[in-house]
Scaffold this active site. Structure first.
Site, PDB file in Angstrom:
ATOM      1  N   ASP A  50       0.845  -1.205   0.000  1.00 45.91           N
ATOM      2  CA  ASP A  50       0.000   0.000   0.000  1.00 45.91           C
ATOM      3  C   ASP A  50       0.880   1.255   0.000  1.00 45.91           C
ATOM      4  O   ASP A  50       0.379   2.376  -0.091  1.00 45.91           O
ATOM      5  CB  ASP A  50      -1.004  -0.002   1.152  1.00 45.91           C
ATOM      6  CG  ASP A  50      -0.346   0.052   2.514  1.00 45.91           C
ATOM      7  OD1 ASP A  50       0.892  -0.093   2.599  1.00 45.91           O
ATOM      8  OD2 ASP A  50      -1.076   0.245   3.513  1.00 45.91           O
ATOM      9  N   SER A  51       2.203   1.056   0.055  1.00 48.24           N
ATOM     10  CA  SER A  51       3.141   2.164  -0.171  1.00 48.24           C
ATOM     11  C   SER A  51       2.889   2.791  -1.539  1.00 48.24           C
ATOM     12  O   SER A  51       3.355   3.894  -1.815  1.00 48.24           O
ATOM     13  CB  SER A  51       4.590   1.664  -0.079  1.00 48.24           C
ATOM     14  OG  SER A  51       4.773   0.516  -0.878  1.00 48.24           O
ATOM     15  N   ASP A  89      -1.196  -6.211  -0.543  1.00 47.88           N
ATOM     16  CA  ASP A  89      -1.215  -5.580   0.783  1.00 47.88           C
ATOM     17  C   ASP A  89      -2.625  -5.076   1.077  1.00 47.88           C
ATOM     18  O   ASP A  89      -3.194  -4.309   0.285  1.00 47.88           O
ATOM     19  CB  ASP A  89      -0.238  -4.393   0.746  1.00 47.88           C
ATOM     20  CG  ASP A  89       0.324  -4.052   2.106  1.00 47.88           C
ATOM     21  OD1 ASP A  89       0.009  -4.762   3.083  1.00 47.88           O
ATOM     22  OD2 ASP A  89       1.096  -3.081   2.177  1.00 47.88           O
ATOM     23  N   LYS A 119      -0.934  -9.480   2.673  1.00 49.13           N
ATOM     24  CA  LYS A 119      -0.197  -9.027   3.861  1.00 49.13           C
ATOM     25  C   LYS A 119      -1.113  -8.103   4.632  1.00 49.13           C
ATOM     26  O   LYS A 119      -1.876  -7.337   4.041  1.00 49.13           O
ATOM     27  CB  LYS A 119       1.074  -8.278   3.467  1.00 49.13           C
ATOM     28  CG  LYS A 119       1.820  -7.714   4.683  1.00 49.13           C
ATOM     29  CD  LYS A 119       3.162  -7.122   4.309  1.00 49.13           C
ATOM     30  CE  LYS A 119       3.107  -5.696   3.839  1.00 49.13           C
ATOM     31  NZ  LYS A 119       2.498  -4.732   4.790  1.00 49.13           N
ATOM     32  N   GLU A 121      -1.208  -5.565   8.361  1.00 47.49           N
ATOM     33  CA  GLU A 121      -0.426  -4.984   9.455  1.00 47.49           C
ATOM     34  C   GLU A 121      -1.061  -5.291  10.805  1.00 47.49           C
ATOM     35  O   GLU A 121      -2.284  -5.294  10.946  1.00 47.49           O
ATOM     36  CB  GLU A 121      -0.350  -3.465   9.285  1.00 47.49           C
ATOM     37  CG  GLU A 121       0.419  -3.029   8.061  1.00 47.49           C
ATOM     38  CD  GLU A 121       0.543  -1.506   7.953  1.00 47.49           C
ATOM     39  OE1 GLU A 121       0.190  -0.786   8.916  1.00 47.49           O
ATOM     40  OE2 GLU A 121       0.998  -1.042   6.888  1.00 47.49           O
ATOM     41  N   GLU A 189       9.392  -4.370  10.421  1.00 44.33           N
ATOM     42  CA  GLU A 189       9.759  -3.062   9.853  1.00 44.33           C
ATOM     43  C   GLU A 189      10.299  -2.111  10.916  1.00 44.33           C
ATOM     44  O   GLU A 189       9.659  -1.912  11.967  1.00 44.33           O
ATOM     45  CB  GLU A 189       8.544  -2.426   9.154  1.00 44.33           C
ATOM     46  CG  GLU A 189       8.879  -1.049   8.578  1.00 44.33           C
ATOM     47  CD  GLU A 189       7.880  -0.499   7.571  1.00 44.33           C
ATOM     48  OE1 GLU A 189       6.948  -1.234   7.173  1.00 44.33           O
ATOM     49  OE2 GLU A 189       8.029   0.676   7.184  1.00 44.33           O
TER      50      GLU A 189
END
Ligand code: KIV
Length: 294
Positions: A50-51, A89, A119, A121, A189
């Site tokens: 999602d970056s 993501d 993925k 978070e 991270e």
């Protein structure tokens, strides 16, 4: 270029690499040509992170990214991929409300976009229940602890996490619980190298580090950072392998100057009429449309 030893990267293959202490390589990509290059080079995992909100769409954080945007970009990446594992993501708010909606959103990555897993978070109790539900629905999950950019408002900035014992313990426990819930790998991270080393030793599943030191089972970077395609603030952990922004600026400036100075296009870039036809052909055109018309 590395010599890829499998035709298609799978979860057992990644676990095998951890066992053999062979490093796992991962990078982000958001479009077809980039994904094709990464895949051809033999990168093991391509994360459609999602970056993308920050490096492709110009947002200040990852928070505005939508499911539809993620699916659109993941589709472009899976079209290019032959060997790498592609992970989508889950964007902010796509897995925070009902369990059913979260599973449906994750399933879109698999069914619509052709990804191999997702993925997400965090490792809160709710998140762990979701990981179990996703695994139950045959959706492989990569966890992500340490600096979780979707919590940026709570954390207060993109800064290293787990330097204090209490926070380090929470990150450590989170990684262990993600493994227990069925995650096949976990991203660490922006955490101290010593903490990442301990976690990596404790887990059976691979750790993929970004700003987590050299002892993780694998490494991931945002492709724009690695290529020097992004300008402005760059975290300490980024190694720039190229200056793409510089190369692009140089090329665009050369183009502008060539056009202004009439140096482009040259004859080699132009099409021609056949010599024998050109005279009468142009005469007829002129007569019809302009200069030759009386
Ligand atoms: O969104 C992303 O690119 C990521 C990586 C930095 C791990 O989550």
């Amino acid at each position: 270029m590395v010599q890829p030893s499998v035709e298609r990267v799978s979860i057992p293959y990644l676990h095998e690499l951890k066992k053999k202490k062979e490093k796992i390589t991962a990078l982000t990509a958001y479009d077809y040509p980039t994904a094709k290059i990464l895949d051809d080079c033999g990168v093991d995992i391509i994360l459609v992170g999602d970056s993308l909100g920050m490096v492709m769409l110009g947002y200040e954080t990852t928070l505005p990214v939508t499911m539809d945007e993620m699916i659109h970009h993941t589709k472009a990446v899976t079209r290019a991929r032959k060997r790498a594992m592609v992970i989508g993501d889950m964007p902010y708010l796509s897995f925070h409300l009902s369990l059913k909606d979260s599973v449906m959103n994750a399933a879109r990555f698999i069914k619509e976009a052709g990804a191999d897993g997702v993925k997400l978070e965090g490792a809160s109790p709710q998140r762990l229940i979701l990981v179990e539900a996703l695994v139950e629905a045959e959706i492989p999950v990569m966890g992500h602890v340490g600096l979780t950019p979707q919590s940026i408002r709570k954390i207060g900035g993109f800064k290293v996490q787990g330097t204090e014992e209490e926070k380090a313990e929470a990150i450590y426990r989170g990684a262990l619980e993600l493994e227990k819930a069925g995650a096949f790998a976990v991203v660490l991270e922006s955490v101290p190298q010593e903490l990442a080393r301990e976690i990596t030793r404790s887990l059976k599943i691979p750790t993929i580090g970004i700003g987590a030191g050299p002892d993780c089972d694998g490494q991931i970077l945002v492709i724009h950072d690695l290529l020097g395609f992004t300008t402005g603030y760059m975290p300490k952990f980024v190694k720039r392998y190229a200056d793409l922004a510089g190369i692009i600026s140089q090329a665009v400036n050369d183009y502008i100057n060539d056009v202004k100075q009439n140096r482009y296009p040259e004859d080699q870039h132009s099409y021609h009429l056949k010599k024998e036809k050109a005279g009468p052909f142009l005469q007829r055109l002129r007569k019809k449309f302009g200069q030759g018309k009386s």
